[in-house]
Design an enzyme around this catalytic site. Structure first.
Site, mmCIF file in Angstrom:
data_model
loop_
_atom_site.group_PDB
_atom_site.id
_atom_site.type_symbol
_atom_site.label_atom_id
_atom_site.label_comp_id
_atom_site.label_asym_id
_atom_site.label_seq_id
_atom_site.Cartn_x
_atom_site.Cartn_y
_atom_site.Cartn_z
ATOM 1 N N GLN A 187 0.724 33.342 -21.904
ATOM 2 C CA GLN A 187 0.432 33.379 -23.331
ATOM 3 C C GLN A 187 0.998 32.175 -24.074
ATOM 4 O O GLN A 187 1.872 31.470 -23.578
ATOM 5 C CB GLN A 187 1.000 34.661 -23.947
ATOM 6 C CG GLN A 187 0.253 35.926 -23.575
ATOM 7 C CD GLN A 187 0.684 37.088 -24.439
ATOM 8 O OE1 GLN A 187 1.452 37.925 -24.000
ATOM 9 N NE2 GLN A 187 0.208 37.127 -25.676
ATOM 10 N N HIS A 188 0.497 31.971 -25.285
ATOM 11 C CA HIS A 188 1.069 31.101 -26.319
ATOM 12 C C HIS A 188 0.889 29.593 -26.106
ATOM 13 O O HIS A 188 1.173 28.815 -27.016
ATOM 14 C CB HIS A 188 2.579 31.358 -26.496
ATOM 15 C CG HIS A 188 2.968 32.778 -26.637
ATOM 16 N ND1 HIS A 188 2.417 33.615 -27.587
ATOM 17 C CD2 HIS A 188 3.866 33.528 -25.938
ATOM 18 C CE1 HIS A 188 2.974 34.805 -27.474
ATOM 19 N NE2 HIS A 188 3.836 34.788 -26.487
ATOM 20 N N ASP A 232 -1.507 37.139 -19.855
ATOM 21 C CA ASP A 232 -0.994 37.750 -18.632
ATOM 22 C C ASP A 232 -0.404 39.135 -18.870
ATOM 23 O O ASP A 232 -0.530 40.024 -18.015
ATOM 24 C CB ASP A 232 0.033 36.832 -17.955
ATOM 25 C CG ASP A 232 1.143 36.361 -18.889
ATOM 26 O OD1 ASP A 232 1.143 36.714 -20.081
ATOM 27 O OD2 ASP A 232 2.011 35.607 -18.412
#
Length: 497
Positions: free
Chosen positions: A80-81, A243
């Site tokens: 992520q991110h 994820d």
């Protein structure tokens, strides 16, 4: 056959799901490099993810011993991110800044101030952006690399980028998008007014990809990629997700009462919710799930990487490390480790460094230090679980995944510190399996014969009874004392934590 892909921090995993046999036919893995600097910079080249996918895919295909043309759909899970910025030609502008990048902490603090603090952020987004979210990376890019910032035409996350490579289509999915910091988790819409705090012209808003629901496909595999991979025509690319969102599907965490705990590079705890959390704590991220619900989550930044650093310092392999840690008593004879080698997100200490406390001539030994890093990282997760419980999340059991879940010693420690039964899925690659299951789900909707996701999870997500662990009452009490000491020393060194 269905392909599940998990592009993580350390590497990419690929699994091939055979729905007729009800299990995996093949698995593959390829490692990633990491650009890391003392400033907190953590970056990767997106092309490394594509190269790792190619290697892991070939490995899985060889192990499966199937005709690659039998693959009908692909689901991608991604860390992520991360910020993947593309120019007007669709080319990557610079390396992707990752979830664990902490050199953007000043930018995150500045943006939180512009949002009106935690209260203002909650009102606009339904959550409080933490250092590591995508939002602060954009302000960092504007201030540190203005020429690259001016080239931005498309904003993607890591799994979005792999979908783009596979299909040629630019899109985002609610679950992963909810971790950007410029997405309203309650309405499931982008929040362009937040991007306006960085660039008032509206250019960043125009760079946002269209949003998909979890059961919607991104598109079809591009012909040239299909030829390279030996695929048939019209292979579907599912929406995919972050994820953690895919890990929830891969552990059957799509209804209340189940909590998934991932012992990976980071430590994450998350639980499904049918509605957006109302009574919210700033450190709990109420992301959207990739099963059309919500996924309240906490994330610690220091877990297996920190444990491996201690292990390698003593020149131990994993078996030796666990044996050494097991020689020490609960509480490590008074040694406490605050394992913040990469800063920390929960508690919110992005600029923190690690600390060893309580050392003396009698307790300074390898066994205590090996156990202290496992206790310290697990206490951080207990800190987060307490926050989830305070937010109303019930925890009947913990479903444990990630590399650390393979250690019987660590599994028991988790059960005792959390005072909760621990189970492990038979398929440990939960995020990759979640991607494959989402691919099945997505294809069924595309064909007009929609399957229920909970029925798919019921069929393909099995739990390994041989790994089930119950908390030991005496150990629970002993860890309670050690955890109280951890919290006291944490507060003394980092007031307010």
């Amino acid at each position: 056959m269905y392909l599940g892909v998990d592009c993580g921090t350390q590497g990419t995993k690929v699994v091939i799901l055979d729905p007729e046999k009800g299990g995996l036919r093949g698995e593959g893995y390829a490692a990633h490099a990491l650009i890391s600097e003392a400033s907190g910079l953590r970056e990767q080249e997106p092309r490394w993810w594509v190269d790792a996918f190619r290697r892991a895919y070939r490995d899985a295909l060889e192990r499966a011993d199937i005709d690659s043309r039998a693959i009908r759909a692909i689901g991608v899970s991604g860390q992520q991110h991360g910020l993947v910025a593309l120019d007007a030609r669709g080319e990557v502008i610079r390396p992707a800044k990752l979830w664990c990048d902490t050199e953007t902490a000043p930018q995150n603090a500045e943006l939180l101030h512009r949002l009106g603090g935690e209260q203002g952020s909650m009102e606009q987004l339904g959550l409080v952006p933490a250092t590591g979210y995508t939002l602060s990376k954009l302000l960092w890019l504007k201030t540190q690399e203005p020429e690259n910032f001016d080239r931005i035409a498309h904003l993607l996350l890591p799994h979005d980028y792999l979908n783009y490579w596979l299909s040629g289509e630019i899109a985002a999915e609610y679950g992963d998008a909810s971790g950007t910091g410029y997405f309203d988790i309650r309405t499931r819409r982008w929040a362009p007014e937040v991007l306006g705090l960085i660039e008032p012209s509206g250019r960043l808003e125009r760079a946002l990809p269209p949003l998909l629901e979890a059961q919607q496909p991104v598109g079809r595999v591009r012909p040239d990629v299909g030829r390279e991979l030996g695929l048939g025509d019209d292979v579907l690319v599912a929406s995919g997700g972050g994820d953690n969102m895919m890990g929830a599907i891969g552990t059957g965490n799509i209804r209340g009462g189940v909590v998934t705990l991932s012992l990976g590079t980071s430590g994450t705890l998350y639980a499904f919710s049918e509605r957006a959390p109302q009574q919210q704590r700033a450190l709990v991220a109420p992301f959207c799930s990739s099963s059309n619900g919500w996924l309240p989550l906490i994330c610690t930044m220091n877990l297996t990487g920190t444990a491996n650093a201690v292990r390698e310092m003593f020149g131990l392999d994993l078996v030796q490390f666990n044996a050494e840690a097991a020689r020490a008593p609960i509480g490590c004879d008074g040694v406490t480790m605050l394992p913040f080698l990469s800063g920390e997100r929960v508690p919110a200490l992005p600029g923190a460094t690690g600390s060893l406390l309580g050392l003396n001539m009698q307790n300074l030994n390898a066994a205590n230090l090996c156990r202290a890093v496992l206790e310290g990282t697990t206490f951080g997760l207990r800190y987060g679980l307490d926050l989830l419980r305070d937010s109303g999340i019930a925890t009947r059991e913990l479903r444990l995944i990630g590399g650390g879940a393979r250690s019987p010693f660590w599994r028991q420690m988790v059960a005792d510190i959390m005072d909760t039964r621990v189970l492990c899925p038979t398929i440990g690659e939960a995020a990759a399996l979640g991607g494959a299951l989402q691919a099945v789900w997505c294809e069924s909707h595309e064909k007009g014969t929609p399957l229920a996701l909970d029925a798919l999870c019921e069929r393909y997500v099995a739990l390994d009874d041989s790994c089930a662990v119950e908390p030991d009452a005496a150990a629970v009490a002993a860890y309670g004392d050690s955890y109280a000491r951890y919290r006291q020393q944490l507060s003394a060194l980092h007031p307010g934590a």
